[in-house]
Design a protein around this motif. Structure first.
Motif, mmCIF file in Angstrom:
data_model
loop_
_atom_site.group_PDB
_atom_site.id
_atom_site.type_symbol
_atom_site.label_atom_id
_atom_site.label_comp_id
_atom_site.label_asym_id
_atom_site.label_seq_id
_atom_site.Cartn_x
_atom_site.Cartn_y
_atom_site.Cartn_z
ATOM 1 N N UNK A 162 0.845 -1.195 0.000
ATOM 2 C CA UNK A 162 0.000 0.000 0.000
ATOM 3 C C UNK A 162 0.883 1.249 0.000
ATOM 4 N N UNK A 163 0.495 2.218 -0.825
ATOM 5 C CA UNK A 163 1.192 3.495 -0.879
ATOM 6 C C UNK A 163 0.213 4.604 -0.508
ATOM 7 N N UNK A 164 0.665 5.547 0.299
ATOM 8 C CA UNK A 164 -0.192 6.639 0.777
ATOM 9 C C UNK A 164 0.313 7.957 0.215
ATOM 10 N N UNK A 165 -0.614 8.740 -0.325
ATOM 11 C CA UNK A 165 -0.296 10.075 -0.827
ATOM 12 C C UNK A 165 -0.918 11.123 0.087
ATOM 13 N N UNK A 166 -0.095 12.018 0.599
ATOM 14 C CA UNK A 166 -0.559 13.107 1.456
ATOM 15 C C UNK A 166 -0.270 14.426 0.740
ATOM 16 N N UNK A 167 -1.318 15.187 0.478
ATOM 17 C CA UNK A 167 -1.236 16.338 -0.402
ATOM 18 C C UNK A 167 -1.334 17.641 0.384
ATOM 19 N N UNK A 168 -0.477 18.591 0.048
ATOM 20 C CA UNK A 168 -0.551 19.943 0.599
ATOM 21 C C UNK A 168 -1.572 20.722 -0.236
ATOM 22 N N UNK A 169 -2.827 20.714 0.209
ATOM 23 C CA UNK A 169 -3.896 21.337 -0.559
ATOM 24 C C UNK A 169 -3.738 22.836 -0.692
ATOM 25 N N UNK A 170 -3.182 23.485 0.325
ATOM 26 C CA UNK A 170 -2.970 24.929 0.252
ATOM 27 C C UNK A 170 -1.943 25.261 -0.819
ATOM 28 N N UNK A 171 -0.847 24.520 -0.844
ATOM 29 C CA UNK A 171 0.156 24.724 -1.893
ATOM 30 C C UNK A 171 -0.456 24.519 -3.270
ATOM 31 N N UNK A 172 -1.255 23.449 -3.419
ATOM 32 C CA UNK A 172 -1.874 23.159 -4.713
ATOM 33 C C UNK A 172 -2.792 24.297 -5.145
ATOM 34 N N UNK A 173 -3.537 24.870 -4.199
ATOM 35 C CA UNK A 173 -4.450 25.959 -4.529
ATOM 36 C C UNK A 173 -3.663 27.172 -5.026
ATOM 37 N N UNK A 174 -2.578 27.514 -4.339
ATOM 38 C CA UNK A 174 -1.734 28.621 -4.787
ATOM 39 C C UNK A 174 -1.152 28.309 -6.173
ATOM 40 N N UNK A 175 -0.667 27.100 -6.341
ATOM 41 C CA UNK A 175 -0.017 26.730 -7.605
ATOM 42 C C UNK A 175 -0.966 26.886 -8.780
ATOM 43 N N UNK A 176 -2.170 26.372 -8.626
ATOM 44 C CA UNK A 176 -3.103 26.440 -9.741
ATOM 45 C C UNK A 176 -3.688 27.833 -9.937
ATOM 46 N N UNK A 177 -3.732 28.610 -8.874
ATOM 47 C CA UNK A 177 -4.208 29.981 -9.015
ATOM 48 C C UNK A 177 -3.299 30.777 -9.952
ATOM 49 N N UNK A 213 -7.985 14.052 -9.048
ATOM 50 C CA UNK A 213 -8.527 12.934 -9.824
ATOM 51 C C UNK A 213 -7.444 12.309 -10.700
ATOM 52 N N UNK A 214 -6.547 13.130 -11.227
ATOM 53 C CA UNK A 214 -5.436 12.606 -12.009
ATOM 54 C C UNK A 214 -4.565 11.680 -11.163
ATOM 55 N N UNK A 215 -4.395 12.032 -9.901
ATOM 56 C CA UNK A 215 -3.626 11.194 -8.995
ATOM 57 C C UNK A 215 -4.257 9.803 -8.899
ATOM 58 N N UNK A 216 -5.589 9.770 -8.780
ATOM 59 C CA UNK A 216 -6.296 8.490 -8.749
ATOM 60 C C UNK A 216 -6.166 7.757 -10.077
ATOM 61 N N UNK A 217 -6.265 8.499 -11.169
ATOM 62 C CA UNK A 217 -6.162 7.881 -12.498
ATOM 63 C C UNK A 217 -4.785 7.274 -12.712
ATOM 64 N N UNK A 218 -3.787 7.815 -12.003
ATOM 65 C CA UNK A 218 -2.427 7.295 -12.116
ATOM 66 C C UNK A 218 -2.183 6.121 -11.172
ATOM 67 N N UNK A 219 -3.202 5.762 -10.372
ATOM 68 C CA UNK A 219 -3.097 4.570 -9.545
ATOM 69 C C UNK A 219 -3.115 4.768 -8.047
ATOM 70 N N UNK A 220 -3.179 6.008 -7.567
ATOM 71 C CA UNK A 220 -3.235 6.231 -6.116
ATOM 72 C C UNK A 220 -4.521 5.645 -5.548
ATOM 73 N N UNK A 221 -4.428 5.105 -4.343
ATOM 74 C CA UNK A 221 -5.600 4.498 -3.703
ATOM 75 C C UNK A 221 -5.930 5.139 -2.363
ATOM 76 N N UNK A 222 -4.911 5.569 -1.634
ATOM 77 C CA UNK A 222 -5.096 6.155 -0.307
ATOM 78 C C UNK A 222 -4.559 7.595 -0.337
ATOM 79 N N UNK A 223 -5.457 8.555 -0.190
ATOM 80 C CA UNK A 223 -5.099 9.960 -0.369
ATOM 81 C C UNK A 223 -5.670 10.792 0.775
ATOM 82 N N UNK A 224 -4.839 11.638 1.354
ATOM 83 C CA UNK A 224 -5.283 12.608 2.343
ATOM 84 C C UNK A 224 -4.828 13.990 1.912
ATOM 85 N N UNK A 225 -5.688 14.982 2.065
ATOM 86 C CA UNK A 225 -5.382 16.334 1.594
ATOM 87 C C UNK A 225 -5.486 17.302 2.769
#
Length: 291
Positions: free
Chosen positions: A1-16, A41-53
């Motif tokens: 099992x692989x876990x992805x933990x995402x910095x949602x604030x960073x992502x929001x700034x990046x895409x802004x 969703x792209x992360x899931x499409x690439x195979x991620x299964x366990x994600x926390x943001x």
């Protein structure tokens, strides 16, 4: 099992700053929100299964009480600031687990969840997805840092190569050099090279000999740096405290909570309101593969 933990604030700034503006019929800017959701969703499409943001539900945190000039969000433009609650709402509707931080910060949530996930024998690798240098202190064992934009995975060796110190000295390093993004200056004269040279030898602030004549590493301007450290040692300790990830931040109790099992019933309504209808089909398609 692989876990992805995402910095949602960073992502929001990046895409802004990376995506064109998108304003809904009622005048709400949603470009960054849509970008973050699509990326997850792209992360899931690439195979991620366990994600926390992790997100900063509000910008000020306990660190503002420790040091008043610490970042408080006052300089964030309204078009971006207004999307903080929207991105949380859309991500939850998409079925993701979101850690909205109030007292703590998103960085703390990432470190806390990484610690819990790494303790699970079923987990092979934990990826903290952010380029933020603060999170380098959490790297080690099963925990790695991933810069998704550059595709770079950093373990202990990569952290040491980048900063000149191991993960356990990152907070001490920031205590000396400061972090302009977070609003604390470090100590005058202490730069990346001098801090790395001294901490690579001594590890932590308390272990640096007070008299630079006793240092067994060669550092340019050592006498002046040593004097500054002696005079401003309490400041260095404060800045280190500010830079230290607090792993008691509330996140999950069990890694199974992070498994993505599909969107929630309210997704269609939320997506329509945010002009993000295309995400519904993508989420449904991913959910169908789980059935």
């Amino acid at each position: 099992m692989q876990v992805h933990l995402i910095d949602g604030t960073y992502e929001l700034f990046r895409y802004h700053f990376a995506l064109p503006s998108h304003i809904t019929g009622d005048g709400q800017e949603v470009g960054a929100t849509r970008g973050v959701a699509g990326s997850m969703l792209m992360l899931l499409e690439e195979g991620a299964t366990h994600v926390g943001i992790a997100t900063d539900h509000i910008i000020p945190s306990f660190r503002n009480e420790l040091y008043e000039p610490y970042k408080d969000g006052s300089g964030i433009e309204e078009e971006l600031k207004s999307q903080f609650p929207l991105v949380e709402e859309l991500l939850v509707a998409l079925g993701f687990v979101v850690f909205p931080m109030i007292e703590f910060e998103a960085d703390d949530a990432l470190g806390a969840a990484a610690e819990i996930a790494a303790a699970d024998d079923r987990v092979e690798r934990v990826l903290i997805c952010t380029p933020d240098k603060d999170l380098g202190q959490c790297v080690g064992g099963k925990v790695f840092q991933l810069d998704r934009r550059k595709g770079l995975v950093s373990g202990v060796d990569e952290v040491r190569e980048k900063f000149g110190v191991p993960p356990e000295s990152i907070a001490d390093y920031l205590g000396l050099v400061g972090d302009t993004a977070d609003g604390f200056p470090g100590l005058a004269g202490w730069g990346a090279k001098s801090a790395a040279a001294v901490l690579a030898r001594y590890g932590h602030l308390e272990d640096i000999p007070p008299d630079p004549a006793d240092w067994d590493v060669t550092v340019r301007g050592a006498a002046k740096l040593g004097a500054t450290l002696r005079e401003q040692f309490n400041d260095a300790l404060l800045f280190r405290l500010i830079a230290t990830i607090r792993t008691e931040a509330p996140t999950i109790e069990n890694v199974d909570e992070l498994r993505w099992t599909g969107p929630r019933p309210e997704l269609a309504e939320v997506a329509a309101r945010l002009d993000a209808g295309s995400l519904v089909e993508r989420a449904d398609r991913l959910a169908a593969k789980l059935a």
